[in-house]
Write an enzyme that holds these catalytic residues in place. Structure first.
Site, PDB file in Angstrom:
ATOM      1  CG  ASP A 158     117.536 -17.889  62.129  1.00 44.30           C
ATOM      2  OD1 ASP A 158     116.502 -17.816  62.830  1.00 44.30           O
ATOM      3  OD2 ASP A 158     117.629 -17.344  61.007  1.00 44.30           O
ATOM      4  CB  SER A 173     112.438 -16.783  59.981  1.00 47.30           C
ATOM      5  OG  SER A 173     113.295 -16.579  61.060  1.00 47.30           O
ATOM      6  CG  ASP A 191     113.594 -18.776  64.779  1.00 45.66           C
ATOM      7  OD1 ASP A 191     114.507 -19.587  65.021  1.00 45.66           O
ATOM      8  OD2 ASP A 191     113.687 -17.931  63.872  1.00 45.66           O
ATOM      9  CG  ASP A 204     114.798 -20.289  60.606  1.00 49.01           C
ATOM     10  OD1 ASP A 204     114.301 -19.726  61.602  1.00 49.01           O
ATOM     11  OD2 ASP A 204     115.562 -19.708  59.810  1.00 49.01           O
TER      12      ASP A 204
END
Length: 462
Positions: free
Chosen positions: A254, A106, A250, A252
């Site tokens: 999300d 993340s 970010d 990833d």
């Protein structure tokens, strides 16, 4: 310790010794535990798992280890390759798969990676299931397949495009209105998969895109957590290019943050507030965020005649309460939008599309939109813990002291005052107590946090 095992997965730094870092051996062990757990949950002869990763430098190595381990258990793998967390989440049910693994740490820096685990709905596994997987890993209770029963690998790199199509078809996303607005947007993709998927989505929406750090090399040009101190480059570029706004995700994809037309932070907390304002304006309903998220969502929800509730911190807790209260939108104050019409997971693509439709309808600047919302300021501090501190006793003492106030204890202690709040909770990943406060000015938020730090230290000395 830089190997963190939790109910939602395992994460750690690359390199070093086993059991202290995310080494190849630790990766295989945990992937085997997840695959073995899936097999124990199902009566099917052959299971399928979807795997996708962000662009971080260790991604391909971790991907090969995880995919090979699952194949070794006799599980078929649909490998999406470079992908995003929400993309993997939508792919699991579309493929009728039995689970999914997202390889991403993340917002953590480039030396980190992680395995995030999904159930057959494409949602994060429950805490109970996470504990069961940790136990299998600890016991090394694995039974690998015979040579004739090994799993098969299918590579499918089309899902980022499928994800974009799904977002464009959402009932509240008005592609024509967005195109007519002729928006110009700067995108910071932090050199991960967001640098591919967000510009692609924007171009489908007729938006002129200026790309910043959108080459998915995994070599992050700044700390990948989308906080003000890390985003000076995009703030400057939005002003230079006279863009309507900036969009930051970010690694990833999300977490979603916006930059105003004047190069200022819109505020990660207000990503959800703005999207909820738009959705609630179209259909009455309820909202959910976690206890550490801004009160502004409650204000906006009540303004639209809906009911707001707060869950314990953690996406799985937000989703659980959203289902229970039939919330039509929810998420977390870190810029995570959860919109059930799409799926029960934080999704920056959904957030971008809803926000741009909202902006196009409002016909105002991003700065003007931000100024139309209740203005709150947060302070986020922490106290380092020593082994001899009894955190539960300290928090119980706080509850007694403030028994006359509105108190919530589902996740640490949250105290709601008339025009401010404080949330005290022990971190699951670090030896600290987090102290989050919110008030109507930054000074008041900081003062409230410092007041509670002093009180906690005083209680600890008793």
């Amino acid at each position: 310790m830089t190997l963190i095992k939790s109910i939602s997965g395992i994460r750690g730094t690359i390199g070093g010794k086993t059991a202290d870092n995310l080494t190849p051996l630790d990766t295989v062990k945990f992937a085997a535990a997840y695959g073995s757990w899936l097999q124990g949950q199902s009566s099917k002869d052959k299971l399928t798992v979807v795997v996708g990763r962000d662009a971080r430098l260790s991604g391909e190595m971790i991907e090969k280890l995880v995919v090979s381990t699952l194949v070794g258990l006799g599980i078929d793998v649909i490998n999406l390759g470079l992908s995003t967390t929400p993309t993997v989440e939508i792919a699991v049910p579309m493929e009728k798969a039995d689970g999914g693994i997202i390889l991403t740490a993340s917002h953590n820096p480039k030396q980190w990676n992680a395995l995030k685990l999904l159930n057959n709905k494409g949602e994060f596994i429950s805490g109970q299931d996470g504990l069961a997987i940790l136990k299998i890993a600890e016991d090394e209770d694995f039974n690998f397949a015979q040579v004739d029963d090994l799993g098969k690998i299918t590579v499918n790199d089309s899902y980022m495009d499928i994800h974009i199509d799904e977002v464009l078809e959402l009932s509240l996303v008005d592609v024509d209105k967005i195109k007519a607005a002729n928006f110009k947007v700067v995108v910071d993709g932090v050199n991960s998969s967001g640098g591919i998927i967000i510009p692609k989505l924007l171009k489908e929406l007729g938006v002129a895109v200026i790309e910043l750090y959108c080459d998915p090399t995994g070599d992050f040009p700044h700390n990948p957590e989308p906080l003000k101190e890390h985003l000076t480059d995009i703030c400057k570029l939005v002003v230079e290019e006279k863009a309507d706004m900036g969009i930051v995700v970010d690694p990833d994809v999300d977490r979603l943050a916006f930059i105003t037309n004047e190069g200022e932070m819109f505020g990660e907390e207000y990503t959800l507030v703005a999207c909820a304002d738009f959705v609630l304006g179209k259909s009455k309903g309820n909202t959910v965020s976690n206890l550490s998220s801004s009160r502004a969502l409650r204000d906006i929800t009540e303004r639209h005649g809906g009911n707001y509730q707060a869950s314990a911190v953690g996406e799985v807790n937000v989703v659980s309460l959203m289902k229970k209260t039939q919330a039509i939108i929810g998420g977390e104050g870190n810029g995570g939008i959860i919109y059930p019409e799409s799926h029960y997971g934080r999704d920056s693509l959904v957030g971008v599309a809803l926000f741009l439709t909202h902006l196009a309808e409002k016909q105002m600047t991003v700065k003007e939109l931000r100024e139309s919302y209740p203005s709150y300021f947060m302070s986020k501090k922490k106290i380092e813990l020593t082994p001899d501190l009894d955190v539960d006793r300290i928090l119980e003492n706080v509850v007694e002291t403030y028994s006359g106030e509105e108190i919530t204890t589902i996740d640490g202690v949250k105290i709601d005052f008339a025009d401010s709040w404080v949330h005290l909770r022990k971190s699951n990943t670090e030896p600290i107590i987090r102290i989050y406060t919110e008030a109507t000015t930054q000074q008041n938020a900081d003062d409230l946090a410092n007041k509670f730090i002093a009180e906690l230290k005083a209680i600890a000395l008793v």
